[in-house]
Design an enzyme around this catalytic site. Sequence first.
Site, PDB file in Angstrom:
ATOM      1  N   LYS A   1      -1.339  11.026   6.216  1.00 48.66           N
ATOM      2  CA  LYS A   1      -0.694   9.717   7.210  1.00 48.66           C
ATOM      3  C   LYS A   1      -0.144   9.163   6.533  1.00 48.66           C
ATOM      4  O   LYS A   1       1.020   8.414   6.996  1.00 48.66           O
ATOM      5  CB  LYS A   1      -2.116   9.534   8.270  1.00 48.66           C
ATOM      6  CG  LYS A   1      -1.734   8.487   9.000  1.00 48.66           C
ATOM      7  CD  LYS A   1      -2.165   7.455   7.996  1.00 48.66           C
ATOM      8  CE  LYS A   1      -3.398   6.460   7.596  1.00 48.66           C
ATOM      9  NZ  LYS A   1      -3.749   5.857   7.009  1.00 48.66           N
TER      10      LYS A   1
ATOM     11  N   LYS B   1       1.240  -1.048   0.342  1.00 46.80           N
ATOM     12  CA  LYS B   1       0.220   0.266  -0.302  1.00 46.80           C
ATOM     13  C   LYS B   1       0.425   1.176  -0.222  1.00 46.80           C
ATOM     14  O   LYS B   1       0.010   2.110  -0.778  1.00 46.80           O
ATOM     15  CB  LYS B   1      -0.813   0.496   1.075  1.00 46.80           C
ATOM     16  CG  LYS B   1      -2.082   1.116   1.341  1.00 46.80           C
ATOM     17  CD  LYS B   1      -2.759   1.097   0.609  1.00 46.80           C
ATOM     18  CE  LYS B   1      -3.519   2.940   0.244  1.00 46.80           C
ATOM     19  NZ  LYS B   1      -4.685   2.224   1.000  1.00 46.80           N
TER      20      LYS B   1
END
Length: 287
Positions: free
Chosen positions: A240, A172
């Site tokens: 983030k 990811k």
Amino acid sequence: MGTVIGFIGIGVMGKSMVRNLQKNGYHVLIYTRTKDKAEDLIREGAEWKESPKEVTGQSNIVITMVGYPHDVEHVYFGVDGIFNGISPGKIVVDMTTSTPTLAKKIAQEAQKRGIGALDAPVSGGDIGARNGTLSIMVGGSKETFERLKPVFEILGNNVVYQGEAGSGQHTKMCNQIAIASNMIGVMEALVYARKAGLDPEKMLQSISTGAAGSWSMSNLLPRVLKEDYSPGFFVKHFIKDMGIALEEAHKMDLKLPGLELAKQMYEAIAEKGEGESGTQALIKYWS
């Protein structure tokens, strides 16, 4: 009763994922910090529980999809968390984009308790969640992955086993790194088109199907043209994710200047109040 799935975290994507599980015959128990956000799912047949621990005690499979790594830590290891309500033989799946280190910690704790654990972050945004076409990147035990594959195939159409615990999260990060610089290019193309006096929609029609084409160009640039900045994926969450990727890169002694620039640009628009907007709000960097 057949397999019961617990789902913790009912956000922009989680809500659609629960609906797809229900449409495919699963009974789903849900928990999120703000019950009001789940009222429509409850009306549609999802069963509300008061804590992650309560969800876990009555589910065979527990899926988590929360905001930040500290939320994941709390949901799994807190007093009312998953590991305080789970019994051997069950499976936990964290689909939050979190850190590879935390994914490994969860897997190690799960192994001690005789539980299967997978890290399975996703890509595809609200559109992919709604249509069941997410890309799902899975780390953990291959055997546990094979058991969960039918569930994953309800949620996504590109389900790939990546390797040991943490591998899903590392994959990811690769996804977010690629998107970050691509988003700059997509928005710069639009800024340039407008400055050159082009019709942005015609420009998009020409370049979106050639070598410049990308998911962001086809799905997010049209939203910008409509001045729709609603979140398929929040700016604050993208920041983030970029932070996690940069931390992991630092551990590997790897420099990623494109990612560093994208993070700075997104932080600049977040400071202007765009943290709750979708990632396509990057266009406002030029305003």
